[in-house]
Design a protein around this motif. Structure first.
Motif: not given
Length: 274
Positions: A211, A239, A262
């Motif tokens: 992420t 992501i 996150s």
């Protein structure tokens, strides 16, 4: 955590210690702090000239405590509470120190949270996981304003011919800093070693979810650099969150909230992978 000295900080509840990396004249004492908890253990990898007492590192400590997770933060040599001269540091050396800290944590699965240069080091650790005895242990990466290969891709193109010449002739270059009264220092060794540790020269098979959080108002790392990084990540679970008004620090309350959310998702996924 094997260390020369170990104490417990009553205020934070962390175990504080010092880990010796390398031997002889190359030995460095790395200051580390950790809390024990359930897996995965979150490890903070700070940025260039930052230390483990920063806002984001403290926020992650609170996150780990609230979720009952293990957490470790430390200072690279020449940074914060660790020994050594900052100008002697290199990406390769700081990566080796990071690997030593990770190995001191036992065999627990890990989620690495790397900020700016720390993201470069996190990616370097993943690419060299087998070499460092970390194969299969890194279950997730959280990369904040990632600056992989920053010496070659971000800094060098901005330097004038005179500045490049200064690096070659003097072995160092000082540039006024936006974050400190002291100038930023870049050495010839940092650039030369950086070329040996480039990660954007091919695909980076992390083997774990990644992420990325990147501010679009970042004056130090343009958001296009994060897009380039994504192109080098073949893992399906990548992501990228772009924060339209976010700067390089990503330390505002709303930024910290996004980081926490996150990280929670990464921890959940890491638990499923373990």
């Amino acid at each position: 955590m094997p260390a020369d000295t170990t104490t417990t900080d009553g205020a934070s509840g962390e175990i504080a210690g010092r880990l010796t990396v390398d031997t002889g004249t190359s030995a460095r004492e790395i200051a580390c702090r950790r809390i024990t908890g359930k897996a995965p253990t979150i490890v903070w990898l700070g940025g260039y000239r930052s230390d483990m007492r920063g806002t984001k590192a403290e926020h992650l400590l609170g996150f780990a405590k609230s979720h009952g997770l293990g957490y470790c933060r430390f200072d690279y040599s020449g940074h914060g509470e660790s020994s050594g001269r900052f100008e002697d540091g290199t990406i390769g050396g700081w990566t080796e120190e990071s690997a030593a800290v990770l190995n001191s944590l036992g065999k627990a699965p890990l989620v690495l949270a790397g900020s700016s240069m720390g993201a470069w080091i996190a990616l370097n650790l993943v690419r060299r996981a087998k070499e460092f005895g970390l194969e299969g242990r890194i279950k997730g990466l959280l990369l904040l304003a990632p600056a992989p290969d920053f010496t070659e891709r971000l800094l060098l193109p901005k330097l004038s011919a005179e500045q490049r010449a200064a690096i070659e002739t003097d072995g160092r270059l000082e540039i006024p800093s936006d974050y400190s009264d002291e100038p930023d220092l870049y050495t010839r060794a940092l650039f030369e070693d950086g070329r040996k540790n480039l990660v954007l020269d091919g695909l980076i098979d992390t083997g774990c979810p990644v992420t990325i959080i990147q501010g679009m108002a970042d004056a130090d790392v343009p958001y296009e650099h994060a897009l380039t990084l994504v192109e080098h990540l073949p893992h399906h679970a990548v992501i990228l969150s772009l924060v339209r008004d976010g700067d390089h620090r990503l330390s505002r309350p709303q930024d910290l909230d996004l980081i926490g959310r996150s990280l929670a998702d990464l921890v959940e996924t890491a638990g499923e992978m373990a």
